[in-house]
Design a protein around this motif. Structure first.
Motif, PDB file in Angstrom:
ATOM      1  N   VAL A  74       0.827  -1.210   0.000  1.00 49.53           N
ATOM      2  CA  VAL A  74       0.000   0.000   0.000  1.00 49.53           C
ATOM      3  C   VAL A  74       0.860   1.259   0.000  1.00 49.53           C
ATOM      4  CG1 VAL A  74      -1.929  -1.097   1.232  1.00 49.53           C
ATOM      5  CG2 VAL A  74      -0.172   0.118   2.551  1.00 49.53           C
ATOM      6  N   ALA A  75       2.144   1.091   0.316  1.00 52.05           N
ATOM      7  CA  ALA A  75       2.992   2.260   0.594  1.00 52.05           C
ATOM      8  C   ALA A  75       3.539   2.974  -0.641  1.00 52.05           C
ATOM      9  CB  ALA A  75       4.138   1.853   1.520  1.00 52.05           C
ATOM     10  N   THR A  76       3.112   2.550  -1.826  1.00 57.59           N
ATOM     11  CA  THR A  76       3.464   3.293  -3.042  1.00 57.59           C
ATOM     12  C   THR A  76       2.185   3.568  -3.817  1.00 57.59           C
ATOM     13  OG1 THR A  76       3.694   1.360  -4.486  1.00 57.59           O
ATOM     14  CG2 THR A  76       5.662   2.024  -3.219  1.00 57.59           C
ATOM     15  N   ALA A 101      -3.874  -2.236   6.450  1.00 51.64           N
ATOM     16  CA  ALA A 101      -2.441  -2.590   6.462  1.00 51.64           C
ATOM     17  C   ALA A 101      -1.659  -1.648   7.371  1.00 51.64           C
ATOM     18  CB  ALA A 101      -1.879  -2.517   5.042  1.00 51.64           C
ATOM     19  N   GLY A 102      -0.707  -2.210   8.094  1.00 50.85           N
ATOM     20  CA  GLY A 102       0.070  -1.349   8.983  1.00 50.85           C
ATOM     21  C   GLY A 102       1.355  -1.990   9.451  1.00 50.85           C
ATOM     22  N   VAL A 120       6.646   4.514   8.610  1.00 48.60           N
ATOM     23  CA  VAL A 120       5.333   4.338   9.232  1.00 48.60           C
ATOM     24  C   VAL A 120       4.299   5.270   8.607  1.00 48.60           C
ATOM     25  CG1 VAL A 120       4.100   4.633  11.435  1.00 48.60           C
ATOM     26  CG2 VAL A 120       6.248   3.353  11.352  1.00 48.60           C
ATOM     27  N   ILE A 121       4.696   6.511   8.340  1.00 50.66           N
ATOM     28  CA  ILE A 121       3.778   7.446   7.655  1.00 50.66           C
ATOM     29  C   ILE A 121       3.435   6.911   6.262  1.00 50.66           C
ATOM     30  CG2 ILE A 121       3.588   9.774   6.638  1.00 50.66           C
ATOM     31  CD1 ILE A 121       3.491  10.045   9.610  1.00 50.66           C
ATOM     32  N   ASP A 122       4.448   6.393   5.555  1.00 57.08           N
ATOM     33  CA  ASP A 122       4.215   5.888   4.193  1.00 57.08           C
ATOM     34  C   ASP A 122       3.186   4.762   4.183  1.00 57.08           C
ATOM     35  OD1 ASP A 122       6.000   7.646   3.150  1.00 57.08           O
ATOM     36  OD2 ASP A 122       7.624   6.198   2.864  1.00 57.08           O
ATOM     37  N   THR A 123       3.257   3.888   5.162  1.00 58.04           N
ATOM     38  CA  THR A 123       2.344   2.737   5.178  1.00 58.04           C
ATOM     39  C   THR A 123       0.944   3.144   5.642  1.00 58.04           C
ATOM     40  OG1 THR A 123       4.209   1.308   5.662  1.00 58.04           O
ATOM     41  CG2 THR A 123       2.019   0.396   6.061  1.00 58.04           C
ATOM     42  N   HIS A 124       0.862   3.806   6.786  1.00 55.16           N
ATOM     43  CA  HIS A 124      -0.469   4.077   7.358  1.00 55.16           C
ATOM     44  C   HIS A 124      -1.167   5.253   6.682  1.00 55.16           C
ATOM     45  CE1 HIS A 124      -0.209   1.297  10.802  1.00 55.16           C
ATOM     46  NE2 HIS A 124       1.093   1.554  10.751  1.00 55.16           N
ATOM     47  N   LEU A 125      -0.450   6.362   6.508  1.00 61.66           N
ATOM     48  CA  LEU A 125      -1.113   7.547   5.938  1.00 61.66           C
ATOM     49  C   LEU A 125      -1.129   7.494   4.414  1.00 61.66           C
ATOM     50  CD1 LEU A 125      -2.443  10.295   5.911  1.00 61.66           C
ATOM     51  CD2 LEU A 125      -0.203  11.342   6.332  1.00 61.66           C
TER      52      LEU A 125
END
Ligand SMILES: NC(=O)c1ccc[n+]([C@@H]2O[C@H](COP(=O)([O-])OP(=O)(O)OC[C@H]3O[C@@H](n4cnc5c(N)ncnc54)[C@H](O)[C@@H]3O)[C@@H](O)[C@H]2O)c1
Length: 301
Positions: A74-76, A101-102, A120-125
């Protein structure tokens, strides 16, 4: 009437384990076609494997449900687009998006490098934003959507050692509260859950002997309700754990006008702190425009 998702398509991110798995199983059990997304890495978000998502897809199919796997991160932005494209390719539409996802990179702020903050910001936010961005135009176009974001008590109240995680989890609430207004006239509802569950993420946190009390399955009914067609709620945060459910909301005190000229001094704040902080008449607001209207009303009264 029983809540049923037949004919609906759901994406659950991070559904290869823990809470996401429980959400995916519940939605599939009640008729949804489900994209089980999971990067399959470690709790800090490193490494990757298809095994986690595949196992949950098998569970759903073995129980007679329909599911496909997605292994994208999810982080991209490309990952977010690919996850939603999986739903479209496999099932032709997207009705429900559960952003679950986290990862974690807990450290006191003095020891936290910015790489741990960003991861952490990339994944959650951003992970939440990328997936919503890919699903949003379709939901607006079809005039239907149910989106759940996952916040945390850390994001709502703060937690030692989790400044990165708390920042991300607070941010998804702000995002959700804005999208609730943008989606309203298209029947696209956006809400949040703040779960408490025994998963690998909380293995070192929950009191000893309590995992059985905090089974992830006990959180999923909140997601199930927020994904229901009959749920027209939008902008709600539900705290959920162990069968406990509560609504979380920001309230603002009645407040006090200390002057309309530039003569108000820091001492006036000190001397009126009790009145400023008095929450007995506190109330929530539908959005920031409501607050501006209240301030204006107060200073022009
Ligand atoms: N367990 C709790 O008490 C609790 C409390 C508050 C919030 N949460 C939140 O609930 C969500 C689920 O957490 P959990 O407790 O089930 O933990 P978990 O580690 O069991 O599940 C998280 C899943 O997300 C996947 N994942 C991580 N990074 C990913 C990425 N970039 N792309 C796709 N998948 C990715 C992991 O592989 C894992 O399967 C998280 O957002 C977490 O922050 C959990």
């Amino acid at each position: 009437m029983t809540i049923d998702y037949s004919g609906r398509v759901a994406v659950v991110t991070g559904a290869g384990a823990g809470l996401g798995r429980a959400h995916a199983l519940l939605l599939a059990r009640r008729g949804a076609k489900v994209v089980v997304n999971d990067l399959g890495g470690s709790v800090d978000g490193n490494a990757a494997s298809s095994a986690a998502a595949d196992a949950v897809v098998c569970e759903i199919r073995d129980a007679g449900g329909e599911a496909v796997a997605s292994y994208d991160s999810v982080a991209t932005q490309a990952g977010g687009q690919a996850i939603i494209a999986t739903a479209i390719d496999a099932f032709g539409r997207i009705d429900m998006l559960v952003n679950n996802a986290g990862n974690l990179r807990d450290k006191s702020f003095i020891k936290m490098g910015m790489a741990d903050f960003s991861a952490v910001i990339d994944t959650h936010l951003f992970g939440t934003a990328y997936c919503i961005a890919a699903a949003w135009p379709r939901m607006i176009e079809q005039q239907y959507g149910r989106i759940v974001v996952t916040t945390s008590a850390s994001g709502l109240y703060g937690n030692f050692g989790q400044s990165n995680y708390a920042a991300a989890k607070a941010a998804v609430v702000g995002m959700m509260l804005s999208l609730k207004d943008e989606g309203a006239k298209y029947d696209v509802r956006v809400n949040a859950i703040a779960p408490v569950a025994a998963t690998r993420m909380t293995a070192d946190i929950l009191p000893e002997g309590t995992p059985e009390l905090f089974r992830p399955e006990l959180v999923s009914p909140a997601v199930g309700w927020l994904c229901a067609e009959e749920c027209t709620e939008s902008g709600a945060v539900i705290e959920a754990g162990g069968g406990y459910f509560a609504r979380v909301q920001t309230f603002e005190s009645e407040g006090v006008v200390l002057g309309r000229d530039c003569g108000v001094a820091p001492e006036d704040i000190r001397d009126n702190w009790a009145k400023i902080s008095d929450m007995t008449q506190a109330r929530p607001f539908a959005n920031s425009m409501g607050v501006i209207a209240k301030v204006l009303q107060n200073i022009t009264a």
